[in-house]
Design an enzyme around this catalytic site. Structure first.
Site, PDB file in Angstrom:
ATOM      1  N   VAL A   1      39.635  70.880  56.807  1.00 54.49           N
ATOM      2  CA  VAL A   1      38.856  70.094  57.778  1.00 54.49           C
ATOM      3  C   VAL A   1      39.712  69.247  58.717  1.00 54.49           C
ATOM      4  O   VAL A   1      39.197  68.686  59.676  1.00 54.49           O
ATOM      5  CB  VAL A   1      37.798  69.193  57.093  1.00 54.49           C
ATOM      6  CG1 VAL A   1      36.753  70.011  56.377  1.00 54.49           C
ATOM      7  CG2 VAL A   1      38.453  68.173  56.166  1.00 54.49           C
TER       8      VAL A   1
ATOM      9  N   ASN B   1      31.698  66.157  53.437  1.00 56.22           N
ATOM     10  CA  ASN B   1      31.964  65.558  52.126  1.00 56.22           C
ATOM     11  C   ASN B   1      33.414  65.695  51.674  1.00 56.22           C
ATOM     12  O   ASN B   1      33.846  65.005  50.753  1.00 56.22           O
ATOM     13  CB  ASN B   1      30.993  66.241  51.138  1.00 56.22           C
ATOM     14  CG  ASN B   1      31.341  66.015  49.704  1.00 56.22           C
ATOM     15  OD1 ASN B   1      31.141  64.915  49.189  1.00 56.22           O
ATOM     16  ND2 ASN B   1      31.865  67.038  49.034  1.00 56.22           N
TER      17      ASN B   1
ATOM     18  N   SER C   1      32.291  55.728  50.154  1.00 53.18           N
ATOM     19  CA  SER C   1      32.573  55.313  48.775  1.00 53.18           C
ATOM     20  C   SER C   1      32.313  53.819  48.682  1.00 53.18           C
ATOM     21  O   SER C   1      32.461  53.102  49.675  1.00 53.18           O
ATOM     22  CB  SER C   1      34.044  55.581  48.452  1.00 53.18           C
ATOM     23  OG  SER C   1      34.434  54.882  47.286  1.00 53.18           O
TER      24      SER C   1
ATOM     25  N   TYR D   1      42.623  54.728  51.193  1.00 49.56           N
ATOM     26  CA  TYR D   1      41.340  55.353  50.830  1.00 49.56           C
ATOM     27  C   TYR D   1      40.174  54.463  51.304  1.00 49.56           C
ATOM     28  O   TYR D   1      39.242  54.933  51.954  1.00 49.56           O
ATOM     29  CB  TYR D   1      41.282  55.566  49.315  1.00 49.56           C
ATOM     30  CG  TYR D   1      40.051  56.300  48.838  1.00 49.56           C
ATOM     31  CD1 TYR D   1      39.951  57.685  48.953  1.00 49.56           C
ATOM     32  CD2 TYR D   1      38.987  55.616  48.265  1.00 49.56           C
ATOM     33  CE1 TYR D   1      38.824  58.365  48.509  1.00 49.56           C
ATOM     34  CE2 TYR D   1      37.864  56.284  47.814  1.00 49.56           C
ATOM     35  CZ  TYR D   1      37.780  57.659  47.933  1.00 49.56           C
ATOM     36  OH  TYR D   1      36.653  58.327  47.496  1.00 49.56           O
TER      37      TYR D   1
ATOM     38  N   SER E   1      39.808  54.488  55.089  1.00 45.27           N
ATOM     39  CA  SER E   1      39.188  55.728  55.591  1.00 45.27           C
ATOM     40  C   SER E   1      37.689  55.730  55.319  1.00 45.27           C
ATOM     41  O   SER E   1      36.887  56.141  56.165  1.00 45.27           O
ATOM     42  CB  SER E   1      39.846  56.959  54.953  1.00 45.27           C
ATOM     43  OG  SER E   1      39.555  57.048  53.571  1.00 45.27           O
ATOM     44  N   LYS E   2      37.301  55.223  54.142  1.00 48.01           N
ATOM     45  CA  LYS E   2      35.879  55.259  53.769  1.00 48.01           C
ATOM     46  C   LYS E   2      35.074  54.196  54.531  1.00 48.01           C
ATOM     47  O   LYS E   2      33.908  54.397  54.852  1.00 48.01           O
ATOM     48  CB  LYS E   2      35.731  55.087  52.249  1.00 48.01           C
ATOM     49  CG  LYS E   2      36.320  56.253  51.442  1.00 48.01           C
ATOM     50  CD  LYS E   2      35.618  57.571  51.769  1.00 48.01           C
ATOM     51  CE  LYS E   2      36.073  58.719  50.918  1.00 48.01           C
ATOM     52  NZ  LYS E   2      35.388  59.982  51.225  1.00 48.01           N
TER      53      LYS E   2
ATOM     54  N   ILE F   1      32.311  58.770  39.916  1.00 48.33           N
ATOM     55  CA  ILE F   1      31.581  59.995  39.581  1.00 48.33           C
ATOM     56  C   ILE F   1      32.538  60.942  38.871  1.00 48.33           C
ATOM     57  O   ILE F   1      33.690  61.104  39.300  1.00 48.33           O
ATOM     58  CB  ILE F   1      31.015  60.674  40.862  1.00 48.33           C
ATOM     59  CG1 ILE F   1      30.202  59.676  41.701  1.00 48.33           C
ATOM     60  CG2 ILE F   1      30.177  61.907  40.500  1.00 48.33           C
ATOM     61  CD1 ILE F   1      29.029  59.026  41.002  1.00 48.33           C
TER      62      ILE F   1
HETATM   63  P1  NAP Z   1      36.652  66.915  44.273  1.00 49.53           P
HETATM   64  O1  NAP Z   1      36.056  67.253  42.943  1.00 49.53           O
HETATM   65  O2  NAP Z   1      38.134  66.837  44.387  1.00 49.53           O
HETATM   66  O3  NAP Z   1      36.070  67.942  45.374  1.00 49.53           O
HETATM   67  C1  NAP Z   1      36.462  67.831  46.719  1.00 49.53           C
HETATM   68  C2  NAP Z   1      36.688  69.209  47.308  1.00 49.53           C
HETATM   69  O4  NAP Z   1      37.080  69.032  48.684  1.00 49.53           O
HETATM   70  C3  NAP Z   1      37.820  69.978  46.611  1.00 49.53           C
HETATM   71  O5  NAP Z   1      37.482  71.340  46.475  1.00 49.53           O
HETATM   72  C4  NAP Z   1      38.965  69.763  47.592  1.00 49.53           C
HETATM   73  O6  NAP Z   1      40.002  70.705  47.486  1.00 49.53           O
HETATM   74  C5  NAP Z   1      38.229  69.854  48.917  1.00 49.53           C
HETATM   75  N1  NAP Z   1      39.069  69.376  50.001  1.00 49.53           N
HETATM   76  C6  NAP Z   1      40.003  68.383  49.960  1.00 49.53           C
HETATM   77  N2  NAP Z   1      40.623  68.284  51.137  1.00 49.53           N
HETATM   78  C7  NAP Z   1      40.097  69.220  51.943  1.00 49.53           C
HETATM   79  C8  NAP Z   1      40.356  69.621  53.274  1.00 49.53           C
HETATM   80  N3  NAP Z   1      41.316  69.032  54.007  1.00 49.53           N
HETATM   81  N4  NAP Z   1      39.621  70.615  53.805  1.00 49.53           N
HETATM   82  C9  NAP Z   1      38.670  71.235  53.068  1.00 49.53           C
HETATM   83  N5  NAP Z   1      38.389  70.926  51.804  1.00 49.53           N
HETATM   84  C10 NAP Z   1      39.100  69.916  51.233  1.00 49.53           C
HETATM   85  O7  NAP Z   1      36.101  65.506  44.782  1.00 49.53           O
HETATM   86  P2  NAP Z   1      34.665  64.796  44.642  1.00 49.53           P
HETATM   87  O8  NAP Z   1      34.806  63.723  43.641  1.00 49.53           O
HETATM   88  O9  NAP Z   1      33.583  65.792  44.544  1.00 49.53           O
HETATM   89  O10 NAP Z   1      34.641  64.066  46.057  1.00 49.53           O
HETATM   90  C11 NAP Z   1      33.829  64.483  47.142  1.00 49.53           C
HETATM   91  C12 NAP Z   1      33.725  63.323  48.096  1.00 49.53           C
HETATM   92  O11 NAP Z   1      33.154  62.209  47.416  1.00 49.53           O
HETATM   93  C13 NAP Z   1      35.064  62.836  48.639  1.00 49.53           C
HETATM   94  O12 NAP Z   1      34.912  62.500  50.004  1.00 49.53           O
HETATM   95  C14 NAP Z   1      35.347  61.600  47.821  1.00 49.53           C
HETATM   96  O13 NAP Z   1      36.173  60.685  48.499  1.00 49.53           O
HETATM   97  C15 NAP Z   1      33.950  61.054  47.628  1.00 49.53           C
HETATM   98  N6  NAP Z   1      33.785  60.156  46.486  1.00 49.53           N
HETATM   99  C16 NAP Z   1      34.063  60.578  45.231  1.00 49.53           C
HETATM  100  C17 NAP Z   1      33.888  59.680  44.175  1.00 49.53           C
HETATM  101  C18 NAP Z   1      34.182  60.068  42.750  1.00 49.53           C
HETATM  102  O14 NAP Z   1      34.262  59.164  41.886  1.00 49.53           O
HETATM  103  N7  NAP Z   1      34.329  61.330  42.430  1.00 49.53           N
HETATM  104  C19 NAP Z   1      33.433  58.379  44.434  1.00 49.53           C
HETATM  105  C20 NAP Z   1      33.174  58.003  45.746  1.00 49.53           C
HETATM  106  C21 NAP Z   1      33.336  58.908  46.778  1.00 49.53           C
HETATM  107  P3  NAP Z   1      41.395  70.254  46.794  1.00 49.53           P
HETATM  108  O15 NAP Z   1      41.131  70.269  45.316  1.00 49.53           O
HETATM  109  O16 NAP Z   1      42.365  71.280  47.261  1.00 49.53           O
HETATM  110  O17 NAP Z   1      41.742  68.868  47.281  1.00 49.53           O
END
Ligand code: NAP
Length: 257
Positions: free
Chosen positions: A64, A90, A142, A157, A160-161, A190
């Site tokens: 992205v 996302n 976030s 982080y 950015s958020k 999460i």
């Molecule tokens: P995740 O399990 O790591 O899933 C994120 C997916 O996005 C992964 O497949 C990742 O691939 C992909 N990705 C990363 N960089 C990318 C790029 N440049 N282009 C395309 N795809 C990309 O993370 P998640 O916890 O589901 O997080 C999803 C969103 O929620 C994020 O924006 C995160 O900041 C936000 N969030 C998460 C939490 C939490 O506690 N989990 C809390 C608040 C907010 P790679 O594995 O190669 O990086």
């Protein structure tokens, strides 16, 4: 369960975690899906899972942060011949946790590029496909960008958020004339794989003010990606037709401690 039959969603960061759970939820509610992630093999396994639920799905492997790749993803989507009704921007990374003093400039740029510029590029190139008919955009921020700043080392982080929240509000006003709603979700902790690549620098020990809660960790424990998917499905539905420009905290009251 509200139907999303006849709707099509474009989801970034779709292959794992919150994106994956949301893709499955929207497919179960009848939406066709364009799934975007930088990991082709993971996308393929998700595609197979959604097809086993009789869902209609296409996948695009794209980073992205790459403007051409994002444009190409939307070109492939347009060639699919469906209307773009729901955009779930996302994709995000956590990266290195360290002090401001210790933060390498390249790491700052990388996190900002994925989390903030990636969302900008995704929304920018979605607008031409969405503006004739209207639709809705959901961004993933976030609690670390808005309500909680005591997790040391998350400066980039959090920045950015926080940027995503401002972007969502400005976009909600700008895009209202096209009947495009824009909202931003702010999850707490999460249970996903996002922290697997997280690196905690030793430099943090210099600045941390220790905080200890008397018992337990979070009021409602750690959240599940499915619980975020519930919110995404709600915001994507007609039941949320008057909700735009809003940030929604989904953290089981964790950020109120
Ligand atoms: P995740 O399990 O790591 O899933 C994120 C997916 O996005 C992964 O497949 C990742 O691939 C992909 N990705 C990363 N960089 C990318 C790029 N440049 N282009 C395309 N795809 C990309 O993370 P998640 O916890 O589901 O997080 C999803 C969103 O929620 C994020 O924006 C995160 O900041 C936000 N969030 C998460 C939490 C939490 O506690 N989990 C809390 C608040 C907010 P790679 O594995 O190669 O990086």
């Amino acid at each position: 369960m509200t139907t999303l039959l006849g709707k099509t969603a474009f989801i970034t960061g779709a292959a794992l975690g919150i994106g994956r759970a949301s893709a499955i939820r929207l497919a179960r509610q009848g939406a066709a899906l364009c799934l975007v992630d930088n990991q082709a093999d993971r996308l393929l396994s998700l595609k197979e899972e959604i097809e086993s639920l009789q869902g209609e799905v296409m996948t695009v492997t794209a980073d992205v942060t790459d403007s051409n790749a994002v444009m190409d993803a939307f070109a492939q989507f347009a060639a699919w011949g469906k209307s773009l009704d729901i955009l779930f921007s996302n994709a995000g990374v956590a990266g290195l946790l360290t002090t401001i003093e210790d933060m390498p400039e390249e790491e700052w740029d990388r996190i900002m590029a994925v989390n903030l510029k990636g969302a900008f590029l995704t929304v920018k190139h979605a607008i031409p496909l969405m503006k004739k008919k209207g639709g809705n955009v959901i961004l993933t921020s976030s609690i670390h960008g808005n309500r909680i700043f005591n997790s040391y080392g998350m400066t980039v982080y959090s920045t950015s958020k926080a940027g995503l929240t401002a972007f969502a509000k400005a976009a909600a006003l700008e895009l209202a004339r096209y009947k495009i709603r824009v909202n931003v979700i702010c999850p707490g902790a999460i249970d996903t794989t996002i922290n697997d690549c997280l690196v905690r620098s030793d430099a943090l020990s210099e600045v941390i003010i220790p905080v200890e809660y008397p018992e337990g960790k979070y009021p409602f424990g750690v959240g599940k990606a499915d619980q975020i998917a519930d919110l995404v499905a709600f915001l994507a539905s007609e039941q949320a037709s008057y909700i735009s420009g809003t940030e929604i905290y989904i953290d089981g009251a964790r950020s109120l401690i």
